[in-house]
Design a protein around this motif. Structure first.
Motif, PDB file in Angstrom:
ATOM      1  N   ALA A  17      14.200   9.977  19.891  1.00 20.05           N
ATOM      2  CA  ALA A  17      13.125   9.370  20.673  1.00 20.05           C
ATOM      3  C   ALA A  17      13.508   7.992  21.172  1.00 20.05           C
ATOM      4  CB  ALA A  17      11.854   9.283  19.827  1.00 20.05           C
ATOM      5  N   ILE A  18      14.780   7.569  21.000  1.00 20.91           N
ATOM      6  CA  ILE A  18      15.222   6.273  21.500  1.00 20.91           C
ATOM      7  C   ILE A  18      15.221   6.320  23.024  1.00 20.91           C
ATOM      8  CG2 ILE A  18      17.137   4.644  21.601  1.00 20.91           C
ATOM      9  CD1 ILE A  18      17.990   5.604  18.862  1.00 20.91           C
ATOM     10  N   THR A  19      14.573   5.345  23.637  1.00 18.20           N
ATOM     11  CA  THR A  19      14.456   5.300  25.094  1.00 18.20           C
ATOM     12  C   THR A  19      15.365   4.215  25.660  1.00 18.20           C
ATOM     13  OG1 THR A  19      12.652   3.700  25.011  1.00 18.20           O
ATOM     14  CG2 THR A  19      12.057   6.046  24.939  1.00 18.20           C
ATOM     15  N   ALA A  20      15.459   4.200  26.992  1.00 19.50           N
ATOM     16  CA  ALA A  20      16.241   3.153  27.643  1.00 19.50           C
ATOM     17  C   ALA A  20      15.698   1.776  27.298  1.00 19.50           C
ATOM     18  CB  ALA A  20      16.222   3.370  29.154  1.00 19.50           C
ATOM     19  N   ALA A  21      14.385   1.659  27.170  1.00 20.81           N
ATOM     20  CA  ALA A  21      13.782   0.369  26.819  1.00 20.81           C
ATOM     21  C   ALA A  21      14.297  -0.130  25.477  1.00 20.81           C
ATOM     22  CB  ALA A  21      12.263   0.499  26.798  1.00 20.81           C
ATOM     23  N   SER A  22      14.490   0.780  24.528  1.00 22.18           N
ATOM     24  CA  SER A  22      15.009   0.397  23.215  1.00 22.18           C
ATOM     25  C   SER A  22      16.442  -0.116  23.321  1.00 22.18           C
ATOM     26  CB  SER A  22      14.957   1.590  22.256  1.00 22.18           C
ATOM     27  OG  SER A  22      13.642   2.091  22.139  1.00 22.18           O
ATOM     28  N   VAL A  23      17.251   0.554  24.129  1.00 18.88           N
ATOM     29  CA  VAL A  23      18.642   0.144  24.311  1.00 18.88           C
ATOM     30  C   VAL A  23      18.703  -1.223  24.992  1.00 18.88           C
ATOM     31  CG1 VAL A  23      20.853   0.734  25.371  1.00 18.88           C
ATOM     32  CG2 VAL A  23      19.398   2.537  24.426  1.00 18.88           C
ATOM     33  N   VAL A  24      17.891  -1.402  26.017  1.00 20.16           N
ATOM     34  CA  VAL A  24      17.857  -2.683  26.729  1.00 20.16           C
ATOM     35  C   VAL A  24      17.448  -3.806  25.786  1.00 20.16           C
ATOM     36  CG1 VAL A  24      16.712  -3.994  28.556  1.00 20.16           C
ATOM     37  CG2 VAL A  24      17.441  -1.640  28.993  1.00 20.16           C
ATOM     38  N   GLY A  25      16.420  -3.562  24.993  1.00 17.38           N
ATOM     39  CA  GLY A  25      15.955  -4.579  24.053  1.00 17.38           C
ATOM     40  C   GLY A  25      17.014  -4.964  23.037  1.00 17.38           C
ATOM     41  N   ALA A  26      17.795  -3.992  22.576  1.00 17.80           N
ATOM     42  CA  ALA A  26      18.822  -4.263  21.575  1.00 17.80           C
ATOM     43  C   ALA A  26      19.959  -5.107  22.137  1.00 17.80           C
ATOM     44  CB  ALA A  26      19.367  -2.949  21.033  1.00 17.80           C
ATOM     45  N   HIS A  27      20.225  -5.031  23.439  1.00 12.53           N
ATOM     46  CA  HIS A  27      21.336  -5.772  24.018  1.00 12.53           C
ATOM     47  C   HIS A  27      20.984  -7.227  24.343  1.00 12.53           C
ATOM     48  CE1 HIS A  27      23.537  -2.010  24.235  1.00 12.53           C
ATOM     49  NE2 HIS A  27      24.590  -2.667  24.675  1.00 12.53           N
ATOM     50  N   LYS A  28      19.719  -7.533  24.514  1.00 16.27           N
ATOM     51  CA  LYS A  28      19.276  -8.914  24.732  1.00 16.27           C
ATOM     52  C   LYS A  28      20.022  -9.590  25.889  1.00 16.27           C
ATOM     53  CE  LYS A  28      18.123  -9.514  19.816  1.00 16.27           C
ATOM     54  NZ  LYS A  28      16.761  -9.032  20.021  1.00 16.27           N
ATOM     55  N   LEU A  29      20.206  -8.872  26.984  1.00 16.10           N
ATOM     56  CA  LEU A  29      20.841  -9.444  28.172  1.00 16.10           C
ATOM     57  C   LEU A  29      19.865 -10.385  28.854  1.00 16.10           C
ATOM     58  CD1 LEU A  29      23.390  -9.223  30.108  1.00 16.10           C
ATOM     59  CD2 LEU A  29      21.984  -7.610  31.434  1.00 16.10           C
ATOM     60  N   SER A  30      20.314 -11.568  29.232  1.00 15.68           N
ATOM     61  CA  SER A  30      19.431 -12.499  29.931  1.00 15.68           C
ATOM     62  C   SER A  30      19.102 -11.959  31.315  1.00 15.68           C
ATOM     63  CB  SER A  30      20.091 -13.868  30.055  1.00 15.68           C
ATOM     64  OG  SER A  30      21.201 -13.826  30.944  1.00 15.68           O
ATOM     65  N   GLY A  31      17.906 -12.252  31.803  1.00 16.35           N
ATOM     66  CA  GLY A  31      17.493 -11.805  33.126  1.00 16.35           C
ATOM     67  C   GLY A  31      16.617 -10.578  33.081  1.00 16.35           C
ATOM     68  N   LEU A  32      16.719  -9.756  34.117  1.00 14.94           N
ATOM     69  CA  LEU A  32      15.829  -8.613  34.306  1.00 14.94           C
ATOM     70  C   LEU A  32      16.635  -7.319  34.344  1.00 14.94           C
ATOM     71  CD1 LEU A  32      13.700 -10.198  37.172  1.00 14.94           C
ATOM     72  CD2 LEU A  32      13.041 -10.022  34.762  1.00 14.94           C
ATOM     73  N   VAL A  33      16.015  -6.236  33.839  1.00 21.17           N
ATOM     74  CA  VAL A  33      16.668  -4.921  33.824  1.00 21.17           C
ATOM     75  C   VAL A  33      15.662  -3.866  34.258  1.00 21.17           C
ATOM     76  CG1 VAL A  33      17.859  -3.180  32.440  1.00 21.17           C
ATOM     77  CG2 VAL A  33      18.180  -5.613  31.920  1.00 21.17           C
ATOM     78  N   GLY A  34      16.071  -3.024  35.197  1.00 24.15           N
ATOM     79  CA  GLY A  34      15.278  -1.860  35.587  1.00 24.15           C
ATOM     80  C   GLY A  34      16.172  -0.637  35.596  1.00 24.15           C
ATOM     81  N   CYS A  35      15.666   0.492  35.093  1.00 27.16           N
ATOM     82  CA  CYS A  35      16.477   1.708  35.100  1.00 27.16           C
ATOM     83  C   CYS A  35      15.581   2.941  35.135  1.00 27.16           C
ATOM     84  CB  CYS A  35      17.410   1.766  33.894  1.00 27.16           C
ATOM     85  SG  CYS A  35      16.612   1.635  32.292  1.00 27.16           S
ATOM     86  N   ALA A  36      16.162   4.050  35.591  1.00 26.75           N
ATOM     87  CA  ALA A  36      15.417   5.306  35.685  1.00 26.75           C
ATOM     88  C   ALA A  36      16.387   6.474  35.671  1.00 26.75           C
ATOM     89  CB  ALA A  36      14.568   5.343  36.955  1.00 26.75           C
ATOM     90  N   LEU A  37      15.925   7.590  35.077  1.00 29.09           N
ATOM     91  CA  LEU A  37      16.690   8.836  34.994  1.00 29.09           C
ATOM     92  C   LEU A  37      15.831   9.952  35.562  1.00 29.09           C
ATOM     93  CD1 LEU A  37      19.316  10.195  33.782  1.00 29.09           C
ATOM     94  CD2 LEU A  37      17.899  10.705  31.774  1.00 29.09           C
ATOM     95  N   VAL A  38      16.379  10.725  36.505  1.00 35.01           N
ATOM     96  CA  VAL A  38      15.614  11.739  37.233  1.00 35.01           C
ATOM     97  C   VAL A  38      16.362  13.065  37.231  1.00 35.01           C
ATOM     98  CG1 VAL A  38      14.608  12.385  39.465  1.00 35.01           C
ATOM     99  CG2 VAL A  38      14.547  10.008  38.731  1.00 35.01           C
ATOM    100  N   ASP A  39      15.636  14.156  37.019  1.00 36.10           N
ATOM    101  CA  ASP A  39      16.178  15.504  37.165  1.00 36.10           C
ATOM    102  C   ASP A  39      16.112  15.880  38.644  1.00 36.10           C
ATOM    103  OD1 ASP A  39      16.714  18.224  37.262  1.00 36.10           O
ATOM    104  OD2 ASP A  39      15.702  18.641  35.362  1.00 36.10           O
ATOM    105  N   PRO A  40      17.249  16.049  39.323  1.00 37.58           N
ATOM    106  CA  PRO A  40      17.210  16.320  40.760  1.00 37.58           C
ATOM    107  C   PRO A  40      16.715  17.709  41.128  1.00 37.58           C
ATOM    108  CG  PRO A  40      19.457  16.414  39.967  1.00 37.58           C
ATOM    109  CD  PRO A  40      18.621  15.943  38.817  1.00 37.58           C
ATOM    110  N   LEU A  41      16.633  18.617  40.166  1.00 41.24           N
ATOM    111  CA  LEU A  41      16.183  19.969  40.483  1.00 41.24           C
ATOM    112  C   LEU A  41      14.677  20.074  40.605  1.00 41.24           C
ATOM    113  CD1 LEU A  41      18.581  22.111  38.268  1.00 41.24           C
ATOM    114  CD2 LEU A  41      18.811  21.454  40.677  1.00 41.24           C
TER     115      LEU A  41
END
Length: 479
Positions: free
Chosen positions: A38-62
């Motif tokens: 259940a780990i989401t991209a938000a969890s990964v982003v939070g763990a890295h503590k990169l300064s600034g802003l992060v946006g990401c998305a994953l889409v099924d093209p079908l």
């Protein structure tokens, strides 16, 4: 070839679009869809503590389903990921087999090696034109028996849009920010070379180097100056370019590419210099910025056809060549200037579900904006339209080792304190489209005017580490 209307673009895209709307809500949690973690991209982003802003998305093209997202509608600079949008735009409007043509024509009468008439070098903005191509033109001319041109050496750009530079906010010596025109020799870069003499002074030259010939360019001049800063200054006119360089920054001997702002004159002088070395005498070049209507008496001496569009675009996406992206966008839109061409590219992006503000076709401007969600949806739309085959193959690693049976095709983008990645992740025959945008806009603003700002490289390395961590986490949605 005029760009289609937004409605028309939408109709074309829908012919091979995902089966469902590309604007559903993301899954509430990975576990709800049967995915083990259940780990989401938000969890990964939070763990890295990169300064600034992060946006990401994953889409099924079908089916258009958004599988995971983190601030997907946050508007950030896309950097060179813009080139993926431009590549799709050109693929639709030009087609995979489109080629750029450069031609050499003779108009007039030839008697005893003298051409009483004009020699015409006609361009169509080929972004792959090289000094060695001009050498082949000069050799073809030599074979005709012509040894002297009494008329004019005309450089005809066929009315192609001229840009003095791509982005006016760059430092003058940034060779990734050249002019764009109907002639684009050596990516519109001139080779500046220096050699230090015993007295501490320098011999400098400006060349258009090829494998054999290295013609000097008389209209581009360099002066070495004793000063503390800046490293380079530049002054422009239509008849010449004047550079100065900080003497203490040169060292012993060396060279570097610099952008040229008079690319048509640059190409003409390079051709004239090559011809002179072969014993062909001709006048200084005259630039004609107009649509070329071939005279009835014109005789074609030589022609250079570029590689097909798909080959040029793969190289552009691999090497992230700004000039090539601008040429593709301007050619695909058939627009008379950058503003109208970018407007056509914007309509194309909007017809594919994006909310964008674009300033160019290459992503060089940091004032362009789009969202990770919109970009991921665009990738989904383009999944069956040929874009994946143009993108560079990258390796996704875990603890330094390539992850087996995983294919990553993506375009990355980098500006100081901006790092982006978008493309396709494939495993066991299943493919997902994604976009990850990161930016520290405050640090970027403070770094304006610096060629290598402090902390930019380490920030980019941390951003790339975050992006690959997000991608590894997203593998749980595949296979």
């Amino acid at each position: 070839m005029l760009a289609a209307t937004a409605a028309g673009l939408g109709n074309v895209a829908l012919a091979q679009a995902p089966l469902r709307s590309l604007r559903p809500e993301a899954r509430a949690a990975a576990a709800s869809s049967g995915v083990k973690s259940a780990i989401t991209a938000a969890s990964v982003v939070g763990a890295h503590k990169l300064s600034g802003l992060v946006g990401c998305a994953l889409v099924d093209p079908l089916n258009g389903e958004i599988l995971d997202q983190h601030f997907p509608e946050l508007q950030l600079p896309p950097a060179s990921v813009t080139k993926a949008i431009t590549a799709a735009f050109g693929l639709q409007n030009l087609g995979p087999k489109y080629c750029f043509e450069t031609r050499l024509h003779v108009v007039g009468k030839v008697s005893e090696g003298l051409l009483r008439g004009d020699l015409m070098l006609i361009g169509s903005a080929d972004p792959t034109l090289h000094t060695d191509d001009l050498v082949r033109f000069a050799k073809a001319l030599h074979k005709t028996g012509i040894r002297r041109v009494e008329g004019r050496l005309l450089i005809v750009d066929d009315g192609f849009a001229y840009l003095r530079e791509i982005d006016h906010n760059q430092l003058p010596q940034a060779n990734y920010n050249p002019a764009v025109s109907g002639f684009n020799l050596n990516l519109n870069r001139v080779q500046f070379e220096w050699e230090r003499r015993a007295n501490g002074r320098y011999d400098v030259s400006m060349h258009a180097p090829g494998q054999i010939y290295r013609p000097q360019i008389p209209s581009i001049q360099m002066q070495t100056v004793a000063r503390s800063s800046p490293s380079y200054t530049y002054a422009h006119s239509t008849s010449g370019e004047r550079w100065s360089v900080q003497r203490s920054a040169l060292g012993k001997d060396g060279g570097r590419w610099l952008p040229t702002r008079n690319p048509r004159l640059y190409a003409g002088e390079a051709f004239q210099g090559i011809c002179a070395e072969m014993g062909l005498i001709m006048p200084s070049p005259t630039v004609l910025h107009e649509r070329y209507n071939e005279p009835a008496a014109a005789v074609e001496i030589a022609r250079k056809s570029s590689k097909p569009y798909t080959d040029i675009t793969r190289s552009m996406l691999k090497l992230s060549t700004n000039l090539t992206a601008e040429v593709i966008g301007l050619t695909a839109s058939d627009a008379p200037n950058l503003k109208r061409s970018v407007a056509a590219l914007t309509r194309f992006a909007e017809a594919h579900g994006m909310v964008v503000r674009l300033l160019d076709h290459s992503g060089l401007s940091d004032r362009s904006r789009l969202s990770a969600g919109g970009l991921a949806r665009f990738m989904a739309w383009q999944y069956r339209n040929g874009l994946p085959d143009l993108l560079k193959h990258k390796v996704l690693r875990d603890r330094g080792k390539p992850i087996p049976d995983v294919q990553l095709r993506a375009k990355t983008g980098t500006l100081n304190f901006v790092s982006t990645m978008s493309g396709y992740l494939t495993h066991k025959g299943q493919t997902l489209g994604f976009a990850i945008l990161t930016a520290d806009l405050e640090r970027r603003a403070r770094a304006q005017g610096s060629e290598r700002p402090r902390g930019a490289k380490s920030w980019e390395a941390r951003s790339r580490s975050l992006q690959y961590a997000v991608l590894r986490n997203w593998l749980k949605y595949l296979g």
